[in-house]
Scaffold this active site. Structure first.
Site, PDB file in Angstrom:
ATOM      1  N   HIS A 123      -2.167  -5.484   1.230  1.00 26.68           N
ATOM      2  CA  HIS A 123      -3.448  -6.160   1.001  1.00 26.68           C
ATOM      3  C   HIS A 123      -3.161  -7.648   0.806  1.00 26.68           C
ATOM      4  O   HIS A 123      -2.116  -8.013   0.285  1.00 26.68           O
ATOM      5  CB  HIS A 123      -4.107  -5.597  -0.261  1.00 26.68           C
ATOM      6  CG  HIS A 123      -5.285  -6.414  -0.731  1.00 26.68           C
ATOM      7  ND1 HIS A 123      -6.533  -6.260  -0.174  1.00 26.68           N
ATOM      8  CD2 HIS A 123      -5.374  -7.398  -1.657  1.00 26.68           C
ATOM      9  CE1 HIS A 123      -7.359  -7.125  -0.763  1.00 26.68           C
ATOM     10  NE2 HIS A 123      -6.683  -7.824  -1.665  1.00 26.68           N
ATOM     11  N   ASN A 175      -2.219  -0.153   6.551  1.00 18.80           N
ATOM     12  CA  ASN A 175      -1.697  -1.386   7.156  1.00 18.80           C
ATOM     13  C   ASN A 175      -0.779  -2.178   6.223  1.00 18.80           C
ATOM     14  O   ASN A 175      -0.790  -3.406   6.225  1.00 18.80           O
ATOM     15  CB  ASN A 175      -2.858  -2.239   7.696  1.00 18.80           C
ATOM     16  CG  ASN A 175      -3.864  -2.597   6.620  1.00 18.80           C
ATOM     17  OD1 ASN A 175      -3.702  -2.206   5.469  1.00 18.80           O
ATOM     18  ND2 ASN A 175      -4.884  -3.348   6.985  1.00 18.80           N
ATOM     19  N   GLU A 189      -9.195 -10.225  -8.166  1.00 24.82           N
ATOM     20  CA  GLU A 189      -8.283  -9.106  -7.899  1.00 24.82           C
ATOM     21  C   GLU A 189      -7.110  -9.107  -8.877  1.00 24.82           C
ATOM     22  O   GLU A 189      -6.698  -8.046  -9.365  1.00 24.82           O
ATOM     23  CB  GLU A 189      -7.814  -9.178  -6.450  1.00 24.82           C
ATOM     24  CG  GLU A 189      -8.942  -8.876  -5.469  1.00 24.82           C
ATOM     25  CD  GLU A 189      -8.629  -9.230  -4.027  1.00 24.82           C
ATOM     26  OE1 GLU A 189      -9.531  -9.072  -3.180  1.00 24.82           O
ATOM     27  OE2 GLU A 189      -7.491  -9.658  -3.732  1.00 24.82           O
ATOM     28  N   TYR A 197     -12.358  -1.882  -4.225  1.00 23.82           N
ATOM     29  CA  TYR A 197     -12.870  -2.052  -2.856  1.00 23.82           C
ATOM     30  C   TYR A 197     -14.397  -1.934  -2.790  1.00 23.82           C
ATOM     31  O   TYR A 197     -14.951  -1.669  -1.718  1.00 23.82           O
ATOM     32  CB  TYR A 197     -12.218  -1.030  -1.910  1.00 23.82           C
ATOM     33  CG  TYR A 197     -10.795  -1.418  -1.515  1.00 23.82           C
ATOM     34  CD1 TYR A 197     -10.561  -2.486  -0.643  1.00 23.82           C
ATOM     35  CD2 TYR A 197      -9.697  -0.730  -1.994  1.00 23.82           C
ATOM     36  CE1 TYR A 197      -9.283  -2.857  -0.268  1.00 23.82           C
ATOM     37  CE2 TYR A 197      -8.398  -1.092  -1.625  1.00 23.82           C
ATOM     38  CZ  TYR A 197      -8.201  -2.156  -0.760  1.00 23.82           C
ATOM     39  OH  TYR A 197      -6.931  -2.516  -0.389  1.00 23.82           O
ATOM     40  N   LYS A 202       0.828  -1.215   0.000  1.00 25.32           N
ATOM     41  CA  LYS A 202       0.000   0.000   0.000  1.00 25.32           C
ATOM     42  C   LYS A 202       0.870   1.276   0.000  1.00 25.32           C
ATOM     43  O   LYS A 202       2.071   1.212   0.275  1.00 25.32           O
ATOM     44  CB  LYS A 202      -0.947  -0.043   1.202  1.00 25.32           C
ATOM     45  CG  LYS A 202      -1.922  -1.227   1.128  1.00 25.32           C
ATOM     46  CD  LYS A 202      -2.958  -1.188   2.242  1.00 25.32           C
ATOM     47  CE  LYS A 202      -3.920  -2.365   2.119  1.00 25.32           C
ATOM     48  NZ  LYS A 202      -5.009  -2.295   3.129  1.00 25.32           N
TER      49      LYS A 202
HETATM   50  P1  GDP Z   1      -8.145  -6.996   5.150  1.00 24.09           P
HETATM   51  O1  GDP Z   1      -8.759  -8.110   4.320  1.00 24.09           O
HETATM   52  O2  GDP Z   1      -7.364  -7.508   6.335  1.00 24.09           O
HETATM   53  O3  GDP Z   1      -7.339  -6.014   4.322  1.00 24.09           O
HETATM   54  O4  GDP Z   1      -9.344  -6.176   5.787  1.00 24.09           O
HETATM   55  P2  GDP Z   1     -10.763  -5.708   5.210  1.00 24.09           P
HETATM   56  O5  GDP Z   1     -11.067  -6.373   3.897  1.00 24.09           O
HETATM   57  O6  GDP Z   1     -11.759  -5.834   6.316  1.00 24.09           O
HETATM   58  O7  GDP Z   1     -10.561  -4.152   4.958  1.00 24.09           O
HETATM   59  C1  GDP Z   1      -9.917  -3.655   3.804  1.00 24.09           C
HETATM   60  C2  GDP Z   1      -8.995  -2.526   4.205  1.00 24.09           C
HETATM   61  O8  GDP Z   1      -9.777  -1.439   4.681  1.00 24.09           O
HETATM   62  C3  GDP Z   1      -8.044  -2.838   5.363  1.00 24.09           C
HETATM   63  O9  GDP Z   1      -6.890  -3.530   4.954  1.00 24.09           O
HETATM   64  C4  GDP Z   1      -7.740  -1.455   5.875  1.00 24.09           C
HETATM   65  O10 GDP Z   1      -6.787  -0.795   5.029  1.00 24.09           O
HETATM   66  C5  GDP Z   1      -9.064  -0.753   5.730  1.00 24.09           C
HETATM   67  N1  GDP Z   1      -9.912  -0.835   6.933  1.00 24.09           N
HETATM   68  C6  GDP Z   1     -10.521  -1.931   7.455  1.00 24.09           C
HETATM   69  N2  GDP Z   1     -11.230  -1.624   8.561  1.00 24.09           N
HETATM   70  C7  GDP Z   1     -11.067  -0.275   8.732  1.00 24.09           C
HETATM   71  C8  GDP Z   1     -11.559   0.657   9.697  1.00 24.09           C
HETATM   72  O11 GDP Z   1     -12.306   0.325  10.631  1.00 24.09           O
HETATM   73  N3  GDP Z   1     -11.156   1.960   9.552  1.00 24.09           N
HETATM   74  C9  GDP Z   1     -10.341   2.369   8.539  1.00 24.09           C
HETATM   75  N4  GDP Z   1      -9.998   3.667   8.454  1.00 24.09           N
HETATM   76  N5  GDP Z   1      -9.862   1.516   7.606  1.00 24.09           N
HETATM   77  C10 GDP Z   1     -10.217   0.216   7.692  1.00 24.09           C
END
Ligand code: GDP
Length: 139
Positions: free
Chosen positions: A117, A114, A128, A51, A11
């Site tokens: 991905h 974080n 993807e 997304y 990222k």
């Molecule tokens: P992943 O599969 O571990 O990447 O998590 P998710 O698919 O749930 O979320 C996609 C991405 O959205 C995450 O990797 C974070 O960059 C972001 N994200 C997820 N939850 C949150 C949140 O509660 N707040 C914010 N600001 N970003 C989030």
């Protein structure tokens, strides 16, 4: 175990902080083989489509802004049990909950920024990867 594929992105913040080499070393050391890779920058429209599953979530707009804020590295990775093993290697979504030694624990800035991905299923890995790589860009 079946050899299969997963899709990752380094990222914008991790790329900007010059963590690409460290992250790719962890990926290679864990036994993943790079099948495709590119340095690119997502437009807001492209990030929004990628997304789209999170469209209704409160963080969607901020996530799209962040993911289009600078260059990223996209890569297709192959390994036995690639999807699950890569989720283990990257650690929990929130780096505060990520296990020591995981990519997110080492390189994440916060929950949104974080570091990487990782696909959550074989089906999504293929979807993807198709966002980024044509057949001739896969080796
Ligand atoms: P992943 O599969 O571990 O990447 O998590 P998710 O698919 O749930 O979320 C996609 C991405 O959205 C995450 O990797 C974070 O960059 C972001 N994200 C997820 N939850 C949150 C949140 O509660 N707040 C914010 N600001 N970003 C989030």
């Amino acid at each position: 175990m079946n050899r299969n594929l997963t899709f990752t992105m380094i990222k914008p913040t991790a790329f900007k902080n010059n963590n690409t080499g460290g992250i790719l070393k962890m990926i290679n050391d864990a036994g993943f083989v790079i099948k495709a890779m590119k340095l690119t920058r997502l437009s807001p429209e492209f990030a929004g489509d990628f997304y789209a599953v999170h469209k209704e979530r409160p963080f969607y707009g901020a996530l799209v802004d962040f993911m289009s804020s600078g260059p990223i590295i996209a890569a297709l990775l192959e390994k036995d049990n690639a999807v699950d093993d890569y989720r283990t290697l990257i650690g929990a979504t929130n780096p505060e909950n990520a296990v020591k030694g995981t990519i997110r624990k080492m390189y994440a800035t916060n929950l949104q920024q974080n570091a990487v991905h990782g696909s959550d299923s074989d089906e999504n890995a293929n979807i993807e990867a198709d966002f980024f790589f044509s057949k001739t860009e896969r080796y």
